[in-house]
Design a protein around this motif. Structure first.
Motif, short mmCIF file in Angstrom:
data_model
loop_
_atom_site.label_atom_id
_atom_site.label_comp_id
_atom_site.label_asym_id
_atom_site.label_seq_id
_atom_site.Cartn_x
_atom_site.Cartn_y
_atom_site.Cartn_z
N CYS A 60 0.85 -1.19 0.00
CA CYS A 60 0.00 0.00 0.00
C CYS A 60 0.89 1.25 0.00
CB CYS A 60 -0.88 0.01 1.25
SG CYS A 60 -1.65 -1.58 1.58
N TRP A 61 0.45 2.26 -0.69
CA TRP A 61 1.32 3.44 -0.88
C TRP A 61 1.54 4.23 0.41
CZ3 TRP A 61 -1.79 5.55 -5.65
CH2 TRP A 61 -1.75 4.57 -6.66
N VAL A 165 -8.04 -2.22 7.44
CA VAL A 165 -9.20 -1.76 6.67
C VAL A 165 -8.92 -0.36 6.11
CG1 VAL A 165 -11.64 -1.08 6.80
CG2 VAL A 165 -10.86 -3.16 7.96
N GLN A 166 -8.57 0.56 6.94
CA GLN A 166 -8.21 1.96 6.61
C GLN A 166 -9.41 2.77 6.16
OE1 GLN A 166 -5.63 1.68 7.99
NE2 GLN A 166 -4.67 -0.22 7.36
N THR A 167 -10.06 2.42 5.08
CA THR A 167 -11.22 3.18 4.60
C THR A 167 -12.07 2.26 3.73
OG1 THR A 167 -11.96 5.02 3.22
CG2 THR A 167 -9.86 4.03 2.63
N GLN A 173 -9.55 4.52 -1.56
CA GLN A 173 -8.77 3.29 -1.73
C GLN A 173 -7.89 3.38 -2.99
OE1 GLN A 173 -11.40 -0.11 -1.69
NE2 GLN A 173 -11.86 0.09 0.50
N THR A 174 -8.46 3.97 -4.06
CA THR A 174 -7.68 4.11 -5.29
C THR A 174 -6.48 5.02 -5.05
OG1 THR A 174 -9.76 4.00 -6.46
CG2 THR A 174 -7.89 4.75 -7.74
N ARG A 175 -6.66 6.06 -4.24
CA ARG A 175 -5.57 7.02 -4.02
C ARG A 175 -4.48 6.50 -3.10
NH1 ARG A 175 -9.98 10.79 -4.79
NH2 ARG A 175 -9.28 12.75 -5.73
N LEU A 207 -6.47 10.76 5.03
CA LEU A 207 -5.99 10.11 3.81
C LEU A 207 -6.21 11.02 2.60
CD1 LEU A 207 -7.35 6.50 4.47
CD2 LEU A 207 -4.93 7.21 4.43
N PRO A 208 -5.48 10.81 1.50
CA PRO A 208 -5.65 11.67 0.33
C PRO A 208 -7.07 11.58 -0.23
CG PRO A 208 -4.32 9.72 -0.19
CD PRO A 208 -4.48 9.76 1.30
N GLY A 209 -7.66 12.74 -0.47
CA GLY A 209 -9.00 12.80 -1.07
C GLY A 209 -10.11 12.41 -0.11
#
Ligand code: SF4
Length: 435
Positions: A60-61, A165-167, A173-175, A207-209
């Motif tokens: 994961c980034w 899980v994170q989001t 998730q894409t970002r 998280l981003p976005g």
């Protein structure tokens, strides 16, 4: 309700999973120090084990963990063999002393290993240590969690599985390079529950976005799935230290005010749904061991975050794993290759750390008490730094040598604890946002 005081959060502060923190580790500590501490363990001492698996199938980034791609079978099996040797080496040194009460597998993703290798590791621990009655927890990646793994967790009596899980928001998730549809997590939770295994979720804000609505939707879905524990962490963007984070567009990140609002909303929503707040970023159902420990003042903090683990010795196994003794913190060699080479040569793979002085231990106990119990009674001789900037905002009360944090102080707890940190330089910038 929480009030936003930007000046109190401007200074980056450590997460204080230990004191001194890993930033103070040096190469002056090594195998001889580790061996001496193992020799000091008594027959009936409670021990905890942490086993680090530094591999993941999909990186994961945003990830700040020590992990690499699990793309070569040979590399994984060589690592498991080295772990087996390290387990045997530590057990030989202990010669039957110590009882293992807790075992945690983390990473990386333990389920990047073939299931048979995970079972081998468990078996090796049981063969080498007095660990038959240990509580076992395992971090698992839901993207690679099949029915066989889940059923094995139940069959082996694993008490809790922590799911990354994170989001649940697809566009977030894409970002972050982690595509994980909600029904994948839902199926895992259902099957784990049927196998008698409790679940925990790791979630993130900042998280981003990610908008406030995204976070609320994820939290509502989480409440519906009802994990026993939730960790809600703020994303720490440090691309200079973590090159994989360069794929994340910094322009997409919520600012500090938005992060603060997200942390506050998360706290309000989860406590409103019946979860108990544990320290500054964990939540637990009232019947969970973490909530019970927090209620009776036994909450602790170690490298795994907030914990109800009472053991004062934690032995880290695997590359980069950190061991914790009352007077020593010691980290294994970080890179898997050199780690394996040290173990294969018959050496304990301890590479760096810090001996904790009496002063470190005193300050560490103050930091832990502030973060876990929201208060501390300072002993004679303990430092009492200037806390007026927190007291004046109604975040802390100082009465004699007693410091009590108010309910509004939760997002500032790390910043208040940092006032007792003798190592923190004013210009320190290697730590993450205070919220
Ligand atoms: S699965 Fe977890 S440990 Fe692995 S890269 Fe993603 S966040 Fe990091």
């Amino acid at each position: 309700m929480w009030t936003y005081h930007p000046d109190l959060l401007a200074r980056p502060v450590p997460r204080y999973t230990s004191y001194p923190t890993a930033a103070q580790f040096t190469g002056d500590v090594g195998p001889a120090d580790m061996a001496a501490r193992l020799d000091g363990i008594a027959a009936r001492d409670a021990l905890s084990l942490y086993v680090h698996i530094p591999y993941c199938h999909d990186i994961c980034w945003y990830c700040g963990c020590n992990t690499g791609a699990a793309n070569r079978t040979h590399r994984l099996s060589a690592y498991v063999e080295a772990l087996e040797r390290e387990i045997a080496m530590i057990a030989a040194r202990l010669a039957g002393r110590g009882r293992v009460a807790r075992i945690a597998f983390g990473g990386g993703s333990p389920n990047s290993l073939p299931l048979v290798d995970f079972i081998r590791l468990m078996q090796q621990i049981i063969l080498c240590f007095d660990a038959h009655h240990a509580d076992v927890s395992v971090e698992l990646d839901p993207r690679r969690l099949d029915a066989q793994w889940i059923d094995a967790m139940g069959a082996m009596g694993i008490g809790r599985v922590n799911l990354g899980v994170q989001t649940f928001s697809p566009h977030v998730q894409t970002r972050i390079g982690r595509i994980q549809p909600i029904d994948m997590v839902e199926r895992a939770v259902d099957r784990l529950g049927a196998a008698g295994v409790a679940t925990g979720f790791d979630l993130m804000y900042g998280l981003p976005g990610q908008s406030m609505d995204d976070l609320i939707a994820t939290l509502n879905a989480t409440v519906r799935l009802a994990p026993a524990r939730i960790a809600l962490f703020g994303y720490a963007h440090m691309p200079r230290l973590l090159p994989r984070q360069r794929r994340i567009d910094a322009g997409d990140l919520p600012d500090v005010a938005a992060r603060f609002a997200m942390a506050a909303a998360g706290h309000g929503l989860l406590t409103g749904a019946g979860y108990r707040a544990i320290g500054f970023d964990h939540f637990a159902l009232p019947t969970d061991g973490l909530a019970l420990a927090a209620a009776d003042g036994h909450l602790r903090r170690n490298f795994q975050g907030f914990t109800d683990d009472p053991a004062s010795v934690l032995i880290g196994l695997g590359a980069s794993a950190i061991s914790q003794f009352p007077d020593l913190l010691v980290q294994n060699e970080k890179q898997a290759g050199p780690y394996r080479a040290m173990v294969e040569a018959g050496h304990l793979p301890a590479a760096r750390g810090i001996a904790r002085t009496a002063e470190d231990r005193r300050r560490g106990a103050i930091v832990e008490s502030l973060l876990c119990r929201g208060m501390v009674d300072l002993a004679d001789g303990d430092p009492l730094p200037d806390l007026s900037r927190f007291v004046d905002r109604g975040l802390a009360r100082v009465t004699g040598r007693r410091i009590v944090l108010t309910a509004a102080a939760l997002p500032y707890a790390r910043s208040i604890a940092a006032a007792f940190d003798a190592y923190l330089a004013p210009e320190e910038n290697r730590f993450s946002h205070a919220v």
